[in-house]
Design an enzyme around this catalytic site. Sequence first.
Site, mmCIF file in Angstrom:
data_model
loop_
_atom_site.group_PDB
_atom_site.id
_atom_site.type_symbol
_atom_site.label_atom_id
_atom_site.label_comp_id
_atom_site.label_asym_id
_atom_site.label_seq_id
_atom_site.Cartn_x
_atom_site.Cartn_y
_atom_site.Cartn_z
ATOM 1 N N LYS A 43 0.815 -1.193 0.000
ATOM 2 C CA LYS A 43 0.000 0.000 0.000
ATOM 3 C C LYS A 43 0.867 1.270 0.000
ATOM 4 O O LYS A 43 0.418 2.335 -0.363
ATOM 5 C CB LYS A 43 -0.865 0.043 1.277
ATOM 6 C CG LYS A 43 -1.797 -1.103 1.459
ATOM 7 C CD LYS A 43 -2.555 -0.928 2.795
ATOM 8 C CE LYS A 43 -3.311 -2.187 3.114
ATOM 9 N NZ LYS A 43 -3.816 -2.129 4.517
ATOM 10 N N ASP A 100 7.527 2.569 -2.689
ATOM 11 C CA ASP A 100 7.734 3.544 -1.625
ATOM 12 C C ASP A 100 9.188 3.540 -1.162
ATOM 13 O O ASP A 100 9.854 4.564 -1.131
ATOM 14 C CB ASP A 100 6.780 3.294 -0.440
ATOM 15 C CG ASP A 100 6.787 1.842 0.061
ATOM 16 O OD1 ASP A 100 7.486 0.995 -0.542
ATOM 17 O OD2 ASP A 100 6.101 1.559 1.055
ATOM 18 N N ASP A 103 14.473 -1.595 0.680
ATOM 19 C CA ASP A 103 15.250 -1.866 1.894
ATOM 20 C C ASP A 103 16.204 -3.022 1.580
ATOM 21 O O ASP A 103 17.284 -2.811 1.024
ATOM 22 C CB ASP A 103 14.255 -2.187 3.013
ATOM 23 C CG ASP A 103 14.891 -2.394 4.369
ATOM 24 O OD1 ASP A 103 16.060 -2.030 4.532
ATOM 25 O OD2 ASP A 103 14.219 -2.911 5.271
ATOM 26 N N PHE A 152 13.780 3.146 10.567
ATOM 27 C CA PHE A 152 12.432 2.791 10.144
ATOM 28 C C PHE A 152 11.615 4.073 10.003
ATOM 29 O O PHE A 152 11.441 4.813 10.964
ATOM 30 C CB PHE A 152 11.768 1.836 11.138
ATOM 31 C CG PHE A 152 10.497 1.264 10.604
ATOM 32 C CD1 PHE A 152 10.527 0.157 9.762
ATOM 33 C CD2 PHE A 152 9.270 1.847 10.910
ATOM 34 C CE1 PHE A 152 9.353 -0.361 9.230
ATOM 35 C CE2 PHE A 152 8.094 1.327 10.386
ATOM 36 C CZ PHE A 152 8.138 0.223 9.547
ATOM 37 N N ASP A 159 3.710 3.217 6.667
ATOM 38 C CA ASP A 159 3.030 2.969 7.935
ATOM 39 C C ASP A 159 3.905 2.252 8.952
ATOM 40 O O ASP A 159 4.956 1.693 8.620
ATOM 41 C CB ASP A 159 1.803 2.089 7.690
ATOM 42 C CG ASP A 159 2.191 0.624 7.436
ATOM 43 O OD1 ASP A 159 3.092 0.394 6.609
ATOM 44 O OD2 ASP A 159 1.622 -0.268 8.083
#
Length: 177
Positions: A43, A100, A103, A152, A159
């Site tokens: 998302k 998004d 990582d 993070f 989120d």
Amino acid sequence: MGNAEEVEVLISKEELDRRVTELAQQISRDYQGKNPLLIGILKGSFVFMSDLIRRLTIDFTVDFMGTSSYGASTQSSGEVRITKDLEDSVAGRDVLLIEDIVDTGLTLRYLLDTLKARQPASLKVCALLDKPARRLVRVPLDYYGFIIPNEFVVGYGLDLEERYRGLPFVGVLKQRK
Ligand code: 5GP
């Protein structure tokens, strides 16, 4: 809820605005005369993607894919599950994946391999955030917004357990005393 007071700003709204505009200009130049298919990875990418597409000056279409990785929520296991697949075929299309954050790179690696097998005309990646410290596999980032430290982050679509997605900036959670 996701209160802004709990989060320290890492990338401000103004910096995001400026960089997303630059990325849109670059993509519009590179895809001039083409009609790319932009695939948002749900998302987390939806806020970035909605800002990006409103600044593009070319024709394009959009679609979405949902993924989730097996294992703990903040640790990628490498085994990726597709929770929502594309509505249309990518065969022969110029595909641009919108992510998004990259990582470990495991999610993106899996998506690239999966989509490549469906024979798009071209396949590139645009990620808002690049967190190279924890990279496990090599992935090409054709376009990226910001390189960030090994923290993070939340906000601007990202989120922590579904909170903080609506913050207008990218931030890091403050330590609770
Ligand atoms: P990777 O497979 O590259 O390790 O992880 C990719 C996914 O993990 C991202 O699409 C995102 O959903 C999640 N992720 C990785 N780092 C962060 C982070 O700092 N904050 C948030 N909210 N999600 C992250």
